[in-house]
Design a protein around this motif. Sequence first.
Motif, PDB file in Angstrom:
ATOM      1  N   SER A 272      12.490 -38.906  84.377  1.00  0.00           N
ATOM      2  CA  SER A 272      12.275 -40.312  84.033  1.00  0.00           C
ATOM      3  C   SER A 272      13.605 -41.047  83.973  1.00  0.00           C
ATOM      4  CB  SER A 272      11.551 -40.422  82.688  1.00  0.00           C
ATOM      5  OG  SER A 272      12.232 -39.697  81.689  1.00  0.00           O
ATOM      6  N   HIS A 273      13.548 -42.354  84.056  1.00  0.00           N
ATOM      7  CA  HIS A 273      14.767 -43.145  83.966  1.00  0.00           C
ATOM      8  C   HIS A 273      15.464 -42.853  82.635  1.00  0.00           C
ATOM      9  CE1 HIS A 273      17.522 -46.530  83.754  1.00  0.00           C
ATOM     10  NE2 HIS A 273      17.271 -46.767  85.035  1.00  0.00           N
ATOM     11  N   PRO A 274      16.757 -42.524  82.658  1.00  0.00           N
ATOM     12  CA  PRO A 274      17.426 -42.102  81.409  1.00  0.00           C
ATOM     13  C   PRO A 274      17.387 -43.133  80.293  1.00  0.00           C
ATOM     14  CG  PRO A 274      19.008 -42.487  83.181  1.00  0.00           C
ATOM     15  CD  PRO A 274      17.665 -42.475  83.807  1.00  0.00           C
ATOM     16  N   GLY A 310      13.164 -36.468  79.303  1.00  0.00           N
ATOM     17  CA  GLY A 310      11.973 -37.261  79.037  1.00  0.00           C
ATOM     18  C   GLY A 310      11.829 -37.710  77.601  1.00  0.00           C
ATOM     19  N   ASP A 311      12.060 -36.802  76.660  1.00  0.00           N
ATOM     20  CA  ASP A 311      11.906 -37.153  75.249  1.00  0.00           C
ATOM     21  C   ASP A 311      12.880 -38.244  74.830  1.00  0.00           C
ATOM     22  OD1 ASP A 311      10.118 -35.081  75.339  1.00  0.00           O
ATOM     23  OD2 ASP A 311      10.940 -33.994  73.625  1.00  0.00           O
ATOM     24  N   VAL A 312      14.113 -38.131  75.299  1.00  0.00           N
ATOM     25  CA  VAL A 312      15.143 -39.108  74.928  1.00  0.00           C
ATOM     26  C   VAL A 312      14.856 -40.465  75.545  1.00  0.00           C
ATOM     27  CG1 VAL A 312      17.594 -39.704  75.132  1.00  0.00           C
ATOM     28  CG2 VAL A 312      16.931 -37.370  74.542  1.00  0.00           C
ATOM     29  N   SER A 313      14.487 -40.488  76.833  1.00  0.00           N
ATOM     30  CA  SER A 313      14.247 -41.770  77.493  1.00  0.00           C
ATOM     31  C   SER A 313      13.071 -42.507  76.857  1.00  0.00           C
ATOM     32  CB  SER A 313      14.022 -41.570  78.991  1.00  0.00           C
ATOM     33  OG  SER A 313      12.836 -40.846  79.242  1.00  0.00           O
ATOM     34  N   GLU A 314      12.018 -41.769  76.485  1.00  0.00           N
ATOM     35  CA  GLU A 314      10.880 -42.415  75.838  1.00  0.00           C
ATOM     36  C   GLU A 314      11.264 -42.950  74.469  1.00  0.00           C
ATOM     37  OE1 GLU A 314       6.175 -41.656  74.675  1.00  0.00           O
ATOM     38  OE2 GLU A 314       7.436 -39.942  75.226  1.00  0.00           O
ATOM     39  N   ALA A 315      12.008 -42.163  73.712  1.00  0.00           N
ATOM     40  CA  ALA A 315      12.439 -42.599  72.376  1.00  0.00           C
ATOM     41  C   ALA A 315      13.316 -43.847  72.468  1.00  0.00           C
ATOM     42  CB  ALA A 315      13.189 -41.470  71.672  1.00  0.00           C
ATOM     43  N   LYS A 316      14.200 -43.886  73.457  1.00  0.00           N
ATOM     44  CA  LYS A 316      15.051 -45.070  73.647  1.00  0.00           C
ATOM     45  C   LYS A 316      14.212 -46.298  73.975  1.00  0.00           C
ATOM     46  CE  LYS A 316      19.357 -42.837  75.172  1.00  0.00           C
ATOM     47  NZ  LYS A 316      20.274 -42.652  76.325  1.00  0.00           N
ATOM     48  N   ALA A 317      13.191 -46.109  74.813  1.00  0.00           N
ATOM     49  CA  ALA A 317      12.323 -47.225  75.191  1.00  0.00           C
ATOM     50  C   ALA A 317      11.559 -47.751  73.985  1.00  0.00           C
ATOM     51  CB  ALA A 317      11.357 -46.786  76.283  1.00  0.00           C
ATOM     52  N   ILE A 318      11.042 -46.841  73.161  1.00  0.00           N
ATOM     53  CA  ILE A 318      10.306 -47.252  71.960  1.00  0.00           C
ATOM     54  C   ILE A 318      11.213 -48.030  71.018  1.00  0.00           C
ATOM     55  CG2 ILE A 318       9.158 -46.400  69.876  1.00  0.00           C
ATOM     56  CD1 ILE A 318       8.073 -44.079  71.613  1.00  0.00           C
TER      57      ILE A 318
END
Length: 413
Positions: A272-274, A310-318
């Motif tokens: 996923s996008h970083p 993936g976990d980091v990119s989603e957390a950053k987006a949230i």
Amino acid sequence: MKRVVITGMGVIAPLGDDVNSFWKNLIEGKSSASLITRFNPEKFRTQFACQIENYQPAKFLDKNEIKRSDLFTQYALIAAGQAIEDAGFDVGKMSPFDIGIIWGSGQGGMETFEMQVKEYTRSGFEPRFSPFFATKLIANMAAASISIKYGFMGINYTTVSACATSNTAIMDAFNYIRLGKAKIIVTGGSEAPIIESSIGGFSAMKALSARNECPASASRPFDKQRDGFVMGEGAGALILEEYEHAKARGAQIYAEVAGAAMTADAYHMTTSHPDGLGALQAMKFALDDAGLKKEDVDYINTHATSTLVGDVSEAKAIYALFGARKDLYISATKSMTGHLLGAAGAVEAIICIKSITDNIISPTINTQDIDEEIPKELQIILKESISHEVKVAMSNGFGFGGHNAIVVFKKHL
């Protein structure tokens, strides 16, 4: 635009073969991961998965359905059957063209493909294929089988967007109903990937956890020591129904589908996008579609599979969208269910809906030391469920290829 509500649910998964048992085990924080028994995994880097133990198809299906169906279709028939029964609509009082099926599967009949290729090789390259090979293999056959079994003659097709597949199916069902193209749609997804080729392929690319010594604690989203996801299997089904139709027949209404949206990362085949740019925009679009503000969201069921990027990119987006909110809770339920690939979104939609109906937020288990790259302001529910009123829940789904699919549910008032 017409309103769309959920009037039925069904599930078969490693944590339970019906909604009540599944939900009970989930909120109790139980892991379903164990050493693989479906085949001998000794030669594989990863030797465990979240598998449906002691599966007995004859409990749910007749012998012809079993003989003619790949496992992913069997799971679909079981979950869909539960949801249809739960919804309690009288098919005889409706036009069959008012009821459709939009189903999802990321891999389709891979077990059938693997078995037939092995048989072909063992037979000395003679063309000995089952007459059911093609129909068991193709991904649309789950939707077709539900239609044939129940006589539903409306919209019928299958979505494929990797691990965002079920969210895509739910979104399409939502849109068809609110546009007045159907009264009821059976939607969801199913997957049966605990086979040598799937485990071997995902293991070879190091997407799977290799904690063979402790399968139950291997899936650890957001944790410093996470090393990949744990494969899961099963199906989740929902009955989406036009609100006035549901109201007129006195249906039970679990929740309402408020909005949905998709974007693409346009970045990489598997990563996923970083910075989570696609995920961020998809969440924004979904809230806009729902006519809701970011402050309205009480709970996010994250995609969080326990992968490094993936976990980091989603957390950053949230965090980029919601900021430091102490009243917004998130959890990663794949820590218990494993990752059901194309069926993940359907199962997690049910989790969101049960959170709304029961005002309980399920935990993230196994996570002990949160990665420093995860914004510390995020309220991640660890170890144990909490009681908390949930009026709006968001379900995040992301897939290989950069597919982002978000569905928002809200309490029916």
